[in-house]
Write a protein that holds these residues in place. Structure first.
Motif, mmCIF file in Angstrom:
data_model
loop_
_atom_site.group_PDB
_atom_site.id
_atom_site.type_symbol
_atom_site.label_atom_id
_atom_site.label_comp_id
_atom_site.label_asym_id
_atom_site.label_seq_id
_atom_site.Cartn_x
_atom_site.Cartn_y
_atom_site.Cartn_z
ATOM 1 N N UNK A 1 0.847 -1.196 0.000
ATOM 2 C CA UNK A 1 0.000 0.000 0.000
ATOM 3 C C UNK A 1 0.881 1.245 0.000
ATOM 4 N N UNK A 2 1.874 1.251 0.869
ATOM 5 C CA UNK A 2 2.795 2.392 0.973
ATOM 6 C C UNK A 2 3.456 2.700 -0.362
ATOM 7 N N UNK A 3 4.029 1.690 -0.990
ATOM 8 C CA UNK A 3 4.790 1.942 -2.212
ATOM 9 C C UNK A 3 3.893 2.298 -3.391
ATOM 10 N N UNK B 1 7.550 0.774 -7.448
ATOM 11 C CA UNK B 1 7.228 -0.610 -7.799
ATOM 12 C C UNK B 1 6.951 -1.405 -6.529
ATOM 13 N N UNK B 2 5.914 -2.215 -6.552
ATOM 14 C CA UNK B 2 5.561 -3.069 -5.412
ATOM 15 C C UNK B 2 6.246 -4.421 -5.594
ATOM 16 N N UNK B 3 7.143 -4.746 -4.676
ATOM 17 C CA UNK B 3 7.942 -5.962 -4.811
ATOM 18 C C UNK B 3 7.249 -7.188 -4.223
ATOM 19 N N UNK B 4 6.512 -7.004 -3.138
ATOM 20 C CA UNK B 4 5.773 -8.118 -2.572
ATOM 21 C C UNK B 4 4.513 -7.590 -1.897
ATOM 22 N N UNK C 1 -0.835 -18.135 -5.196
ATOM 23 C CA UNK C 1 0.176 -17.096 -5.416
ATOM 24 C C UNK C 1 1.405 -17.237 -4.533
ATOM 25 N N UNK C 2 1.280 -17.935 -3.395
ATOM 26 C CA UNK C 2 2.395 -18.037 -2.461
ATOM 27 C C UNK C 2 2.573 -16.809 -1.597
ATOM 28 N N UNK C 3 1.677 -15.803 -1.741
ATOM 29 C CA UNK C 3 1.779 -14.592 -0.930
ATOM 30 C C UNK C 3 1.326 -14.868 0.500
ATOM 31 N N UNK C 4 1.800 -14.015 1.429
ATOM 32 C CA UNK C 4 1.520 -14.230 2.846
ATOM 33 C C UNK C 4 0.178 -13.625 3.243
ATOM 34 N N UNK C 5 -0.607 -14.413 3.930
ATOM 35 C CA UNK C 5 -1.876 -13.986 4.500
ATOM 36 C C UNK C 5 -1.809 -14.221 6.003
ATOM 37 N N UNK C 6 -1.999 -13.175 6.782
ATOM 38 C CA UNK C 6 -1.917 -13.281 8.237
ATOM 39 C C UNK C 6 -3.279 -13.025 8.851
#
Length: 409
Positions: free
Chosen positions: A10-12, A18-21, A54-59
């Protein structure tokens, strides 16, 4: 169940970077619900899961409470009744405590967008002071965003100072500290990272040998900036501008620690500071648990950077010893990194950032000259064993003498 994009993504995006992750927070759900949907848990300590596609992190949204010393001294509470706002308030900086819903709408309960516009890195809540790792993280963010005009809020720097003085930094594991330090050194302004640590007292706690360099004078004829600590900052800035790898940046950070050990009566001269600094570099390497390649280059640069600067004056025998010490026959890249560190050292001086450094080309040529000496002709002449080694050394020395005759001033 509601899912929100949070933190750096969100910040970037708001900064136009560019959003890296991308990280996500899940509100109103349980671990069992995520597991049933194919999410894979990450470790046993945190309610964090990897998306099956996607392998992205969900907390899972969570709150936390300080329960001990250091980065790991927290207990977590993750439950469907934890709100998004409760999850965001436990984060470090306001610019990292924003979220987006699935419609792209911004949720910003703690003024992150305001601080982005003001180019301020500010803590979210007083709970910031419970986690010593945040001192390093904020200094790293300062190093990343300094080119965009960001600075650390005075009140946040004060909390960082309190953390540094509390002794909590000692509770950080070397591995966790190194992860932050190494990432920070690779940011666009690693010098800002060191300066922020110094401003809050953390540099004295983490790298006292580097902190001791500030206020130590050097001869103005060679160092117009005079202060050794200021020089190290300049060298790190040159490393970033020339896109040097981590090995070179680590070596440059430590190359002059011996000057912090010079008796004041000898200032501003620092005779034999290279040898004086070797035990200190060794101690820092071991304490930080830096990777082997970083440790090796830091020791070699610390011991021989003055040789690099005086390369054109070195006798052929001394030059050969230098090349042998670096094992340029099997590890030429390490010598290239040494040359780079020497050049950054030469350029990291006030007003001399764009100076020529002919020593670089000269040292590369010397390396090529000794590497070009072939072994096969000596074998054909019957040399073997120790005699072969001696004959090879003589051939290489002669190659350097010939090289010097054609290239030295």
């Amino acid at each position: 169940m509601q899912i929100y994009k949070v933190g750096g993504a969100v910040r970037d995006r708001l900064l136009g970077r560019a959003v890296e992750e991308t990280d996500w927070v899940v509100v109103g759900a349980t671990a069992e619900q995520l597991l049933a949907q194919g999410f894979r848990p990450v470790g046993a300590d945190f309610p964090v899961f990897l998306h099956p596609g996607t392998g992205e992190e969900y907390a899972l949204a969570r709150t936390e409470r300080k329960s001990g010393r250091g980065y790991g001294g927290f207990t977590f509470y993750a439950s469907p009744d934890v709100s998004l706002e409760e999850d965001l308030i436990r984060r470090d900086l306001t610019v990292n405590a924003m979220a987006e819903d699935d419609q792209g709408r911004l949720i910003d309960p703690y003024g992150g967008q305001r601080d982005l516009a003001a180019r301020i890195l500010r803590h979210v809540s007083p709970a910031f002071a419970e986690d010593p790792l945040r001192v390093l993280r904020v200094a790293r963010f300062a190093a990343r965003y300094a080119p965009d005009g960001f600075s650390v809020a005075a009140e946040t720097l004060e909390l960082m100072r309190q953390l540094s003085e509390s002794g909590e930094l000692a509770a950080l594991t070397p591995e966790r500290s190194w992860k932050e330090i190494s990432r920070a050194l690779l940011e666009p302004r690693p010098d800002v990272f060191v300066q922020v640590l110094r401003d809050c007292g953390a540099l004295q706690a983490l790298l006292p040998e580097v902190d001791a360099l500030f206020g130590v004078p050097q001869p103005a004829a060679y160092h117009p900036e005079i202060d050794t600590g200021v020089h190290v900052l300049g060298v790190l800035r040159q490393c970033a501008e020339h896109r040097q790898p981590l090995t070179v940046r680590w070596a440059c950070l430590l190359h002059d620690v011996g000057k912090g050990l010079t008796p004041q009566a000898q200032w501003p001269r620092h005779i034999a500071h290279e040898q004086r600094g070797m035990p200190a570099i060794q101690a820092i390497n071991q304490r930080s648990k830096a990777p082997k390649d970083c440790q090796e280059l830091a020791l070699l640069v610390g011991e021989f950077h003055s040789h690099g600067h005086r390369a054109l004056e070195l006798k052929a025998t001394t030059l050969l010893e230098l090349l042998q010490r670096f094992d340029v026959y099997r590890r030429p890249q390490r010598f290239e990194e040494f040359i780079a560190a020497c050049e950054m050292d030469a350029r990291g001086r006030s007003g001399l950032e764009h100076r020529d450094y002919p020593q670089a080309g000269y040292l590369r040529g010397a390396m090529q000259a000794v590497r070009a000496v072939a072994v096969q002709p000596l074998l054909e002449r019957g040399f073997k064993g120790p005699e072969l080694g001696e004959a090879l050394k003589k051939e290489r020395l002669q190659a350097l003498k010939t090289y010097k005759a054609h290239n030295a001033p």
